[in-house]
Design a protein around this motif. Sequence first.
Motif, PDB file in Angstrom:
ATOM      1  N   UNK A   7       1.697  -4.063  -6.196  1.00  0.00           N
ATOM      2  CA  UNK A   7       0.356  -4.076  -6.787  1.00  0.00           C
ATOM      3  C   UNK A   7      -0.603  -4.907  -5.944  1.00  0.00           C
ATOM      4  N   UNK A   8      -0.093  -5.976  -5.316  1.00  0.00           N
ATOM      5  CA  UNK A   8      -0.950  -6.808  -4.462  1.00  0.00           C
ATOM      6  C   UNK A   8      -1.439  -6.043  -3.251  1.00  0.00           C
ATOM      7  N   UNK A   9      -0.578  -5.208  -2.672  1.00  0.00           N
ATOM      8  CA  UNK A   9      -0.974  -4.381  -1.529  1.00  0.00           C
ATOM      9  C   UNK A   9      -2.021  -3.358  -1.972  1.00  0.00           C
ATOM     10  N   UNK A  10      -1.808  -2.748  -3.124  1.00  0.00           N
ATOM     11  CA  UNK A  10      -2.758  -1.755  -3.628  1.00  0.00           C
ATOM     12  C   UNK A  10      -4.134  -2.377  -3.858  1.00  0.00           C
ATOM     13  N   UNK A  11      -4.151  -3.590  -4.418  1.00  0.00           N
ATOM     14  CA  UNK A  11      -5.420  -4.279  -4.669  1.00  0.00           C
ATOM     15  C   UNK A  11      -6.126  -4.587  -3.355  1.00  0.00           C
ATOM     16  N   UNK A  12      -5.370  -5.044  -2.343  1.00  0.00           N
ATOM     17  CA  UNK A  12      -5.979  -5.387  -1.052  1.00  0.00           C
ATOM     18  C   UNK A  12      -6.599  -4.159  -0.406  1.00  0.00           C
ATOM     19  N   UNK A  13      -5.903  -3.027  -0.452  1.00  0.00           N
ATOM     20  CA  UNK A  13      -6.438  -1.799   0.140  1.00  0.00           C
ATOM     21  C   UNK A  13      -7.654  -1.314  -0.658  1.00  0.00           C
ATOM     22  N   UNK A  14      -7.580  -1.411  -1.997  1.00  0.00           N
ATOM     23  CA  UNK A  14      -8.717  -0.995  -2.829  1.00  0.00           C
ATOM     24  C   UNK A  14      -9.947  -1.826  -2.531  1.00  0.00           C
ATOM     25  N   UNK A  15      -9.785  -3.139  -2.395  1.00  0.00           N
ATOM     26  CA  UNK A  15     -10.922  -4.004  -2.073  1.00  0.00           C
ATOM     27  C   UNK A  15     -11.497  -3.678  -0.703  1.00  0.00           C
ATOM     28  N   UNK A  16     -10.613  -3.397   0.258  1.00  0.00           N
ATOM     29  CA  UNK A  16     -11.087  -3.052   1.605  1.00  0.00           C
ATOM     30  C   UNK A  16     -11.890  -1.759   1.563  1.00  0.00           C
ATOM     31  N   UNK A  17     -11.414  -0.767   0.831  1.00  0.00           N
ATOM     32  CA  UNK A  17     -12.133   0.500   0.715  1.00  0.00           C
ATOM     33  C   UNK A  17     -13.482   0.294   0.040  1.00  0.00           C
ATOM     34  N   UNK A  42      -0.411  -2.337   8.231  1.00  0.00           N
ATOM     35  CA  UNK A  42       0.999  -2.375   7.834  1.00  0.00           C
ATOM     36  C   UNK A  42       1.363  -1.184   6.953  1.00  0.00           C
ATOM     37  N   UNK A  43       0.452  -0.777   6.048  1.00  0.00           N
ATOM     38  CA  UNK A  43       0.707   0.402   5.216  1.00  0.00           C
ATOM     39  C   UNK A  43       0.864   1.630   6.100  1.00  0.00           C
ATOM     40  N   UNK A  44      -0.027   1.772   7.076  1.00  0.00           N
ATOM     41  CA  UNK A  44       0.055   2.927   7.983  1.00  0.00           C
ATOM     42  C   UNK A  44       1.376   2.917   8.737  1.00  0.00           C
ATOM     43  N   UNK A  45       1.736   1.763   9.298  1.00  0.00           N
ATOM     44  CA  UNK A  45       2.957   1.671  10.105  1.00  0.00           C
ATOM     45  C   UNK A  45       4.221   1.814   9.266  1.00  0.00           C
ATOM     46  N   UNK A  46       4.159   1.370   8.010  1.00  0.00           N
ATOM     47  CA  UNK A  46       5.345   1.419   7.145  1.00  0.00           C
ATOM     48  C   UNK A  46       5.494   2.756   6.432  1.00  0.00           C
ATOM     49  N   UNK A  47       4.383   3.450   6.227  1.00  0.00           N
ATOM     50  CA  UNK A  47       4.441   4.767   5.603  1.00  0.00           C
ATOM     51  C   UNK A  47       4.205   4.790   4.112  1.00  0.00           C
ATOM     52  N   UNK A  48       4.158   3.611   3.466  1.00  0.00           N
ATOM     53  CA  UNK A  48       3.918   3.589   2.022  1.00  0.00           C
ATOM     54  C   UNK A  48       3.497   2.198   1.595  1.00  0.00           C
ATOM     55  N   UNK A  49       2.920   2.114   0.397  1.00  0.00           N
ATOM     56  CA  UNK A  49       2.530   0.823  -0.149  1.00  0.00           C
ATOM     57  C   UNK A  49       3.771  -0.025  -0.445  1.00  0.00           C
ATOM     58  N   UNK A  50       4.811   0.659  -0.936  1.00  0.00           N
ATOM     59  CA  UNK A  50       6.025  -0.083  -1.294  1.00  0.00           C
ATOM     60  C   UNK A  50       6.674  -0.699  -0.042  1.00  0.00           C
ATOM     61  N   UNK A  51       6.800   0.092   1.028  1.00  0.00           N
ATOM     62  CA  UNK A  51       7.399  -0.417   2.260  1.00  0.00           C
ATOM     63  C   UNK A  51       6.554  -1.533   2.865  1.00  0.00           C
ATOM     64  N   UNK A  52       5.213  -1.393   2.786  1.00  0.00           N
ATOM     65  CA  UNK A  52       4.322  -2.432   3.301  1.00  0.00           C
ATOM     66  C   UNK A  52       4.480  -3.715   2.503  1.00  0.00           C
ATOM     67  N   UNK A  53       4.613  -3.594   1.178  1.00  0.00           N
ATOM     68  CA  UNK A  53       4.792  -4.770   0.327  1.00  0.00           C
ATOM     69  C   UNK A  53       6.069  -5.515   0.697  1.00  0.00           C
TER      70      UNK A  53
END
Length: 309
Positions: free
Chosen positions: A34-44, A15-26
Motif C-alpha cells: 500500500x505504501x508503494x501504491x500511495x507513493x506512485x499515486x502521489x507522483x502521478x 523500482x516498480x518498472x524494474x520489478x514488474x509489479x507493486x508487490x515485487x517493488x514493495x
Amino acid sequence: MLDALTLDQMRTFVTVVDSGSFRAAASKLYRVQSGVSVAIGNLEAQLGVLLFDRSGHRPVLTPEGRVLLSNARDILLRVDALRAKARGLGEGLELELPICVDTLFPIQQVGLAITRVRATYPSVTFRVAIEPLGGPLLALKEKRCTLAIMVGEDFRDPRITFEALCSVAQVAVVAAEHPLARQDISHNIGVMDLADHLQVVLSDPSEVSKGRDFGVLSPQTCRVSTQDAKHGLILAGVGWGRLPLWLVARDLSEGRLVRLETSSLGRKGEIVSEAYLAHRLDEPMGPAARKLAEVLAELSSGSDHIPTT
C-alpha cells in the motif's frame, strides 16, 4: 506542484518498472504494497499524468510513463553520482591524481590499473606523465605527482618510499639489416665490436643524473629524449641500443630486430631491473592513490616479469 516531487517517489517509480509489479517493488524496497501504491499515486497527481495502466493483472507503463521513465532514471543517476562524489570528498578523495611513469614501464599496465580505480572512484581525474631515468624521482621531489613508477636502483632519496612491483627486462637489439646483425653471432660480441657502431642512447631531461651515463659503450652516440624515438631510430637502422623486452617482443618475433648476444650488457645482452611504486613519505596518499597502488600490486603479482606481448 512539481516542487513537491521527491527522490523517493522517483526511485519507487523506477523500482516498480524494474520489478514488474507493486508487490515485487514493495519487497525490494522493504515496504508494504500500500505504501508503494500511495507513493506512485502521489507522483502521478503531482505530475498530472498516469504513469501506469492498472486495468490488467500487472501495471503497464502508459505512453506518458515511458517518456518520463528515462527522465527519472537520469535524475536518480545524477543524484547517486552526486552522493558518491560528496562521500569521496568527505573521505578526502582526490579531485585529481597525478602520476609519473618511467619510460621502461608499459603504459598499458598503468591504463589497466586506472580503469579499475575509476570503477570505484569515477569522479577522480588522472594526469599521467611519462619520463625517463631521473624524471619520476624529480617529479616526486618537486611534488608534481603523488605516485611514481620507477625502474632500477640508480635513483633513491630518503624522503621517498619504494614498493617493488615486478621485473622489467631490457635487451640489446639492432635492426635486422644493420651490419651488427649480419656478422657472425655464434661468438660473443665484444665491446670493440659495439664501439665501431653508433649507439642510440636515452637522455635524462632532469638534472638528477647529470654527468652520468648508463650502459653507454660506444663513443659514437645518438641521444634522444623519448623511448619511442629510440625505438624508432633503432628500427630504422641508425644504430644499436637497449630497449625493454615488452616493447620489442613483436619486432623480434617478426624479424625486424635482432638481439645482440653480448656479455658486455648482461648475460646474452639482457639485464633485468626491478620496477617500484614510489611516493613521498611526508605526503599521505588519498583513497584513489591507495587504490591505484593496490591494483598495480595485484596486476604485478601474477608474474615476476612484465608481459612481453
